[in-house]
Scaffold this motif. Sequence first.
Motif, short mmCIF file in Angstrom:
data_model
loop_
_atom_site.label_atom_id
_atom_site.label_comp_id
_atom_site.label_asym_id
_atom_site.label_seq_id
_atom_site.Cartn_x
_atom_site.Cartn_y
_atom_site.Cartn_z
N VAL A 44 32.04 59.12 -23.19
CA VAL A 44 32.74 60.31 -22.69
C VAL A 44 32.03 60.78 -21.42
O VAL A 44 31.62 61.93 -21.30
N SER A 45 31.88 59.86 -20.50
CA SER A 45 31.07 60.15 -19.31
C SER A 45 31.71 61.20 -18.42
O SER A 45 31.06 61.73 -17.50
N ASP A 46 32.99 61.52 -18.67
CA ASP A 46 33.61 62.62 -17.93
C ASP A 46 33.30 63.98 -18.58
O ASP A 46 33.82 65.00 -18.15
N ALA A 47 32.44 63.98 -19.60
CA ALA A 47 32.12 65.24 -20.28
C ALA A 47 31.35 66.18 -19.36
O ALA A 47 30.53 65.75 -18.56
N VAL A 48 31.63 67.47 -19.48
CA VAL A 48 30.95 68.50 -18.69
C VAL A 48 30.18 69.40 -19.65
O VAL A 48 30.75 69.91 -20.61
N PRO A 49 28.88 69.62 -19.40
CA PRO A 49 28.12 70.49 -20.30
C PRO A 49 28.70 71.90 -20.35
O PRO A 49 28.98 72.51 -19.32
N THR A 50 28.92 72.39 -21.57
CA THR A 50 29.29 73.79 -21.80
C THR A 50 28.18 74.40 -22.65
O THR A 50 27.10 73.80 -22.78
N LEU A 51 28.43 75.56 -23.22
CA LEU A 51 27.38 76.21 -24.01
C LEU A 51 26.84 75.24 -25.05
O LEU A 51 27.57 74.76 -25.92
N LEU A 52 25.54 74.95 -24.96
CA LEU A 52 24.91 73.90 -25.77
C LEU A 52 25.02 74.19 -27.26
O LEU A 52 25.32 73.30 -28.06
#
Lengths: 265, 265
Positions: A44-52
């Motif tokens: 899922v390399s298009d994933a964007v970090p959100t609230l951990l």
Amino acid sequence: MTTPGGSTAAAWRDGWRRLPASDLSAYLRVHTTADAHALAGDDVSDAVPTLLLPSPGKVICCGLNYGDHIAETGRERPTYPTLFAKFADTLIGPDDTIDLPADVETDWEAELAVVVGAELRNATQTEAQAGIAGYTIANDISIRDWQRRTLQWFQGKAWDATTPLGPVLVTPDEIDPKDGVEVVCRVNGIERQRGNTRTLVFDCPALLSYISTFTTLRPGDVVLTGTPGGVGMAMDPPTYLTGGDTVETEIDGIGMLTNHIRTGA
Amino acid sequence: MTTPGGSTAAAWRDGWRRLPASDLSAYLRVHTTADAHALAGDDVSDAVPTLLLPSPGKVICCGLNYGDHIAETGRERPTYPTLFAKFADTLIGPDDTIDLPADVETDWEAELAVVVGAELRNATQTEAQAGIAGYTIANDISIRDWQRRTLQWFQGKAWDATTPLGPVLVTPDEIDPKDGVEVVCRVNGIERQRGNTRTLVFDCPALLSYISTFTTLRPGDVVLTGTPGGVGMAMDPPTYLTGGDTVETEIDGIGMLTNHIRTGA
């Protein structure tokens, strides 16, 4: 992480790989970080970090834990850690905007955050060290005038959606705060804080062990380890954040939080 | 409530009647106390009160809110409420035993607790009053030596399984703390505290409104309104609870908590 297909926990293995949970809070309730290699699924390399960690059971903060910050508040080196709580509602993602009223004194506090990976009660420091899931970054944004209104800091520390956390969890095999990592805060590009976790009065296992004397720590709980010297209220004159300011909070080996301040929204 | 058939929320209508949730925390996430009459089901009069709210999202406490207790701590009448947080893990049922180490200074603090019934953010006092689900009793049992270790009281206030709560929720149509209810604490049958909620510096809607300025209150959240004069640390000499002691916490119109202290278990 946010992906086009929705929210997912993910582990980094030459790219982001899906973990079987919607976020890290949910993942840690069932699995450990040690399981992540075996459980890592599709890319899922298009994933964007959100609230951990969107739903930690407990968020506990240590104040006055770096010698230089203790000195700038005019206090003595402590015998016991100064602890207070904040709610999961305070947490926001690594790039989220911080909305606040225009008429409060908003200050920065860059911190190393330790994430609990095991149930800990009356834990020794060795047990506590083994129960660390990993480390991340936080900024314990503080409303100083409210913090000073009474003896208890809580009401200046528990404003909803003011504490950025993330961007990722780094496991203990990759980083050891005892060896020293630099905790840095920049405001509008100007460095305001720089401390090294080598100089913590109470290190991560000491904090977790101490807290576990009175309350149970569980996987996904977060402990903020305190901020180094250089906060705005200690500047001459005291300097606070205003609308349009940008706060960058960085720790080598973990990453950076970038948060804009917006007032009067 | 515990019944032979398991845990259930219940409403009193000439006996306990089952409500469609496993406990009041779960009930308030979906329904209101105003719905309880319509939703009351089969008779569960064999129900025994257990921990009233097992999973509140937030438990917020007000210190220094009765004039006589403020005086006995040697402080001034406050401009702002002194607030701190404790965790849901601190809560226990109305007849549960309190287990503690033998070597800590354990004190009593009888309190009226207000339970939130609506989502409140930036609420006026009128909105806050309308958002009260009801009232119950708490004893904010405090570990004084830990409370005094640092500037922040949290570590003396957040010991797991030390804060009895209950036995029942009484709705605002049946009780109004502004009219005055007596908050009483007895230790081994001897009255140690008696205060009247008429004398609160910050009453229930004032507290909820103030808190809602910085954080969202939600149905099932609990706010402890402070304790009247007569705590053990203010006695001469200071007197603390020991193993075998019994603490009774009573509010007219709500009921009583009866908790035994056990040390070294």
